[in-house]
Design an enzyme around this catalytic site. Sequence first.
Site, PDB file in Angstrom:
ATOM      1  N   LYS A   1       0.843  -1.209   0.000  1.00 56.92           N
ATOM      2  CA  LYS A   1       0.000   0.000   0.000  1.00 56.92           C
ATOM      3  C   LYS A   1       0.873   1.253   0.000  1.00 56.92           C
ATOM      4  O   LYS A   1       0.629   2.193  -0.761  1.00 56.92           O
ATOM      5  CB  LYS A   1      -0.888   0.004   1.259  1.00 56.92           C
ATOM      6  CG  LYS A   1      -1.534   1.349   1.551  1.00 56.92           C
ATOM      7  CD  LYS A   1      -2.369   1.346   2.821  1.00 56.92           C
ATOM      8  CE  LYS A   1      -1.599   1.550   4.094  1.00 56.92           C
ATOM      9  NZ  LYS A   1      -1.344   2.944   4.490  1.00 56.92           N
ATOM     10  N   ASN A   2       1.888   1.269   0.866  1.00 59.38           N
ATOM     11  CA  ASN A   2       2.669   2.496   1.028  1.00 59.38           C
ATOM     12  C   ASN A   2       3.667   2.725  -0.103  1.00 59.38           C
ATOM     13  O   ASN A   2       4.339   3.744  -0.138  1.00 59.38           O
ATOM     14  CB  ASN A   2       3.367   2.502   2.396  1.00 59.38           C
ATOM     15  CG  ASN A   2       2.347   2.704   3.509  1.00 59.38           C
ATOM     16  OD1 ASN A   2       1.201   3.074   3.250  1.00 59.38           O
ATOM     17  ND2 ASN A   2       2.749   2.430   4.741  1.00 59.38           N
TER      18      ASN A   2
ATOM     19  N   ARG B   1      -4.237  10.786   4.445  1.00 60.06           N
ATOM     20  CA  ARG B   1      -3.158  11.778   4.547  1.00 60.06           C
ATOM     21  C   ARG B   1      -2.176  11.711   3.378  1.00 60.06           C
ATOM     22  O   ARG B   1      -1.552  12.706   3.038  1.00 60.06           O
ATOM     23  CB  ARG B   1      -2.372  11.545   5.833  1.00 60.06           C
ATOM     24  CG  ARG B   1      -3.182  11.604   7.084  1.00 60.06           C
ATOM     25  CD  ARG B   1      -2.271  11.377   8.254  1.00 60.06           C
ATOM     26  NE  ARG B   1      -1.109  12.226   8.111  1.00 60.06           N
ATOM     27  CZ  ARG B   1      -1.056  13.500   8.476  1.00 60.06           C
ATOM     28  NH1 ARG B   1      -2.085  14.046   9.059  1.00 60.06           N
ATOM     29  NH2 ARG B   1       0.028  14.208   8.277  1.00 60.06           N
TER      30      ARG B   1
ATOM     31  N   CYS C   1      -3.893  13.027  13.064  1.00 60.53           N
ATOM     32  CA  CYS C   1      -4.563  11.729  12.922  1.00 60.53           C
ATOM     33  C   CYS C   1      -4.402  10.965  14.220  1.00 60.53           C
ATOM     34  O   CYS C   1      -3.732  11.427  15.143  1.00 60.53           O
ATOM     35  CB  CYS C   1      -4.071  10.975  11.697  1.00 60.53           C
ATOM     36  SG  CYS C   1      -2.804   9.766  11.956  1.00 60.53           S
TER      37      CYS C   1
ATOM     38  N   ARG D   1       1.439  14.585  13.131  1.00 60.47           N
ATOM     39  CA  ARG D   1       1.849  14.384  11.744  1.00 60.47           C
ATOM     40  C   ARG D   1       1.819  15.654  10.887  1.00 60.47           C
ATOM     41  O   ARG D   1       1.086  15.734   9.893  1.00 60.47           O
ATOM     42  CB  ARG D   1       1.010  13.267  11.100  1.00 60.47           C
ATOM     43  CG  ARG D   1       1.105  11.969  11.882  1.00 60.47           C
ATOM     44  CD  ARG D   1       0.374  10.840  11.241  1.00 60.47           C
ATOM     45  NE  ARG D   1       1.038  10.340  10.050  1.00 60.47           N
ATOM     46  CZ  ARG D   1       0.547   9.369   9.282  1.00 60.47           C
ATOM     47  NH1 ARG D   1      -0.604   8.817   9.592  1.00 60.47           N
ATOM     48  NH2 ARG D   1       1.202   8.946   8.222  1.00 60.47           N
TER      49      ARG D   1
ATOM     50  N   ASP E   1       5.192   0.495  11.700  1.00 58.44           N
ATOM     51  CA  ASP E   1       3.954  -0.133  11.218  1.00 58.44           C
ATOM     52  C   ASP E   1       3.829  -1.598  11.648  1.00 58.44           C
ATOM     53  O   ASP E   1       2.828  -2.246  11.345  1.00 58.44           O
ATOM     54  CB  ASP E   1       3.860  -0.031   9.685  1.00 58.44           C
ATOM     55  CG  ASP E   1       3.651   1.408   9.231  1.00 58.44           C
ATOM     56  OD1 ASP E   1       3.324   2.256  10.083  1.00 58.44           O
ATOM     57  OD2 ASP E   1       3.825   1.686   8.027  1.00 58.44           O
TER      58      ASP E   1
ATOM     59  N   ILE F   1       8.750   6.840  16.484  1.00 57.25           N
ATOM     60  CA  ILE F   1       8.346   7.576  15.274  1.00 57.25           C
ATOM     61  C   ILE F   1       7.097   8.428  15.524  1.00 57.25           C
ATOM     62  O   ILE F   1       7.050   9.596  15.156  1.00 57.25           O
ATOM     63  CB  ILE F   1       8.084   6.617  14.087  1.00 57.25           C
ATOM     64  CG1 ILE F   1       9.270   5.656  13.879  1.00 57.25           C
ATOM     65  CG2 ILE F   1       7.768   7.397  12.805  1.00 57.25           C
ATOM     66  CD1 ILE F   1      10.547   6.283  13.396  1.00 57.25           C
TER      67      ILE F   1
ATOM     68  N   ARG G   1      -8.543  -0.491   4.679  1.00 51.67           N
ATOM     69  CA  ARG G   1      -7.675   0.514   4.060  1.00 51.67           C
ATOM     70  C   ARG G   1      -6.332  -0.097   3.668  1.00 51.67           C
ATOM     71  O   ARG G   1      -5.714   0.348   2.703  1.00 51.67           O
ATOM     72  CB  ARG G   1      -7.410   1.669   5.046  1.00 51.67           C
ATOM     73  CG  ARG G   1      -8.609   2.544   5.284  1.00 51.67           C
ATOM     74  CD  ARG G   1      -8.245   3.719   6.143  1.00 51.67           C
ATOM     75  NE  ARG G   1      -7.207   4.542   5.497  1.00 51.67           N
ATOM     76  CZ  ARG G   1      -6.770   5.691   5.974  1.00 51.67           C
ATOM     77  NH1 ARG G   1      -7.275   6.179   7.088  1.00 51.67           N
ATOM     78  NH2 ARG G   1      -5.832   6.369   5.347  1.00 51.67           N
TER      79      ARG G   1
HETATM   80  C1  EPZ Z   1       4.591   6.898   6.120  1.00 52.80           C
HETATM   81  O1  EPZ Z   1       3.884   7.976   6.698  1.00 52.80           O
HETATM   82  C2  EPZ Z   1       3.623   5.739   6.028  1.00 52.80           C
HETATM   83  N1  EPZ Z   1       2.493   6.125   5.186  1.00 52.80           N
HETATM   84  C3  EPZ Z   1       3.161   5.342   7.414  1.00 52.80           C
HETATM   85  O2  EPZ Z   1       2.332   4.206   7.294  1.00 52.80           O
HETATM   86  C4  EPZ Z   1       4.379   4.977   8.262  1.00 52.80           C
HETATM   87  O3  EPZ Z   1       3.958   4.709   9.585  1.00 52.80           O
HETATM   88  C5  EPZ Z   1       5.376   6.139   8.270  1.00 52.80           C
HETATM   89  O4  EPZ Z   1       5.718   6.515   6.907  1.00 52.80           O
HETATM   90  C6  EPZ Z   1       6.663   5.827   9.015  1.00 52.80           C
HETATM   91  O5  EPZ Z   1       7.283   4.720   8.455  1.00 52.80           O
HETATM   92  C7  EPZ Z   1       2.615   6.043   3.866  1.00 52.80           C
HETATM   93  O6  EPZ Z   1       3.640   5.655   3.316  1.00 52.80           O
HETATM   94  C8  EPZ Z   1       1.416   6.381   3.048  1.00 52.80           C
HETATM   95  P1  EPZ Z   1       6.853  10.208   8.057  1.00 52.80           P
HETATM   96  P2  EPZ Z   1       4.485   9.443   6.655  1.00 52.80           P
HETATM   97  O7  EPZ Z   1       6.798  11.468   7.296  1.00 52.80           O
HETATM   98  O8  EPZ Z   1       5.214   9.643   5.386  1.00 52.80           O
HETATM   99  C9  EPZ Z   1       7.060  13.529  11.510  1.00 52.80           C
HETATM  100  C10 EPZ Z   1       0.507   2.776   7.890  1.00 52.80           C
HETATM  101  O9  EPZ Z   1       0.044   2.222   8.920  1.00 52.80           O
HETATM  102  N2  EPZ Z   1       6.968  14.541  10.431  1.00 52.80           N
HETATM  103  O10 EPZ Z   1       8.024   9.308   7.857  1.00 52.80           O
HETATM  104  O11 EPZ Z   1       3.403  10.378   6.994  1.00 52.80           O
HETATM  105  C11 EPZ Z   1       5.781  12.719  11.659  1.00 52.80           C
HETATM  106  O12 EPZ Z   1       4.812  13.388  12.441  1.00 52.80           O
HETATM  107  C12 EPZ Z   1       1.052   4.174   7.931  1.00 52.80           C
HETATM  108  O13 EPZ Z   1       0.498   2.233   6.782  1.00 52.80           O
HETATM  109  C13 EPZ Z   1       7.079  15.888  10.728  1.00 52.80           C
HETATM  110  O14 EPZ Z   1       7.225  16.287  11.900  1.00 52.80           O
HETATM  111  O15 EPZ Z   1       5.520   9.357   7.858  1.00 52.80           O
HETATM  112  C14 EPZ Z   1       6.318  11.454  12.294  1.00 52.80           C
HETATM  113  O16 EPZ Z   1       6.440  11.633  13.681  1.00 52.80           O
HETATM  114  C15 EPZ Z   1       0.687   5.018   9.053  1.00 52.80           C
HETATM  115  N3  EPZ Z   1       7.021  16.797   9.699  1.00 52.80           N
HETATM  116  C16 EPZ Z   1       7.699  11.295  11.670  1.00 52.80           C
HETATM  117  O17 EPZ Z   1       8.036  12.584  11.165  1.00 52.80           O
HETATM  118  C17 EPZ Z   1       6.875  16.412   8.400  1.00 52.80           C
HETATM  119  O18 EPZ Z   1       6.820  17.297   7.516  1.00 52.80           O
HETATM  120  C18 EPZ Z   1       7.789  10.289  10.526  1.00 52.80           C
HETATM  121  O19 EPZ Z   1       6.741  10.543   9.611  1.00 52.80           O
HETATM  122  C19 EPZ Z   1       6.774  15.049   8.101  1.00 52.80           C
HETATM  123  C20 EPZ Z   1       6.825  14.119   9.133  1.00 52.80           C
END
Ligand code: EPZ
Length: 417
Positions: A22-23, A93, A117, A122, A306, A328, A398
């Site tokens: 999915k991701n 998102r 969320c 996030r 995840d 994370i 989802r």
């Molecule tokens: C991706 O989310 C995945 N989603 C998530 O999968 C996964 O948990 C996550 O990466 C971490 O591996 C998709 O790929 C669609 P991040 P993403 O940006 O890209 C902070 C699932 O269950 N952050 O790596 O949104 C954020 O809040 C899901 O399938 C900022 O502060 O994750 C988090 O604490 C849920 N500012 C950390 O970084 C930003 O601009 C990592 O988030 C961006 C992120």
Amino acid sequence: MDRILIKGGRPLHGEIPIRGAKNAALPLMTAGLLTDERLVLSNVPLLADLHTMGELLAQHGVAMEPGDGGRTLSIGGRITNTLAPYDIVRKMRASILVLGPLLARCREAKVSLPGGCAIGARPVDLHLKGLEQMGAEIRLEGGYVHAAVPQGLRGADIVFPFVSVGATENLLMAATLAQGRSVLANAAREPEITDLADCLVAMGARIEGIGTDQLVVEGVASLHGAAHPIVPDRIETGTYACAAGIAGGAVTLLGARLDHMAALAVALAEAGVEVSETAGGLLVRRLNGLHGTDMKTEPYPGFPTDMQAQFMSLMSVAEGAAMITETIFENRFMHAPELNRMGARINVHGSSAIVRGVRALQGAPVMATDLRASVSLVLAGLAAQGETIVNRVYHLDRGYESVERKLGACGAEIERI
Ligand code: EPZ
């Protein structure tokens, strides 16, 4: 509303096909915005989130045609609208990933801010800062990101202060069509990023450092169509590996890759669950008893956030204690109180949880507020005595394709009601 009913206590034996991730699929679909030509994705999972992304692409004027019973998606068309409305973005998102491609192609975009969320705040500040460094003017107004870059994006040296999967993907896509060279340092290197980069290269992008934390992109004037198979889902793989671990038995995960789940495989081995490579995928077997095993979530190649909830379910019936630390997301333990309702002994202290293993869980009606928490309750139900009913199944749909059919085919007593 659908619910999943599980009668626990049956070991799993059989084969489970692992589909495309999915991701990986979601960013790959947005890469379809980078060209007017056709991008054909194969090994497509049948998931609600992909449907939502299809709706968003259609809103931009880009059509998505499924083929081979939904296992392929052909994406193509001219972008006619650069608005990503709140009504679609609030559902998913990952919609924010249209921002980089839209700006690169159309020099403007208006994308709803995703908002918080269940698992954390996030924010998307890293996405926006990176695009600003590439010359975009960004204004937040009325809940929307208004972005414009009248002269077109230009390459930039971007150093991420911490690893972000989504920000790396958005800026990587934007950089492929920017003028000049971009360097993305401290980039995420999840297999889904590598998959996206490979697809972009097949579309004509010039990217070096794929698979490392430094991506160097030489912008090109345009990208063309391509055909790309989606990488197998390492989280679906890990989830069914934990299912075999908690229920007992031996399950073959067809098409799964061990190299994408090395940290999880080490933790599973320590816990008493063996994962080995076979000709068609991976064989997962619970050896004897389960043992408490500490783990901490980290960006790839560390233990994936995840998989944290599913591993916690496994640990809830292991002998001894396990300390599980989430680094994370700030609120990703919602499954803990639900597991406790099933008889688990879990204490959460800030970003860590102590799981003291119990002999057996008891079935109960449960629910969760996100995808991985929901599936962790399904896993707990497989091991529990009596009946477990998992509510709010739409979270599962989802990200997991027919979870009840895949587990049912291996002998679990599970049905959708
Ligand atoms: C991706 O989310 C995945 N989603 C998530 O999968 C996964 O948990 C996550 O990466 C971490 O591996 C998709 O790929 C669609 P991040 P993403 O940006 O890209 C902070 C699932 O269950 N952050 O790596 O949104 C954020 O809040 C899901 O399938 C900022 O502060 O994750 C988090 O604490 C849920 N500012 C950390 O970084 C930003 O601009 C990592 O988030 C961006 C992120």
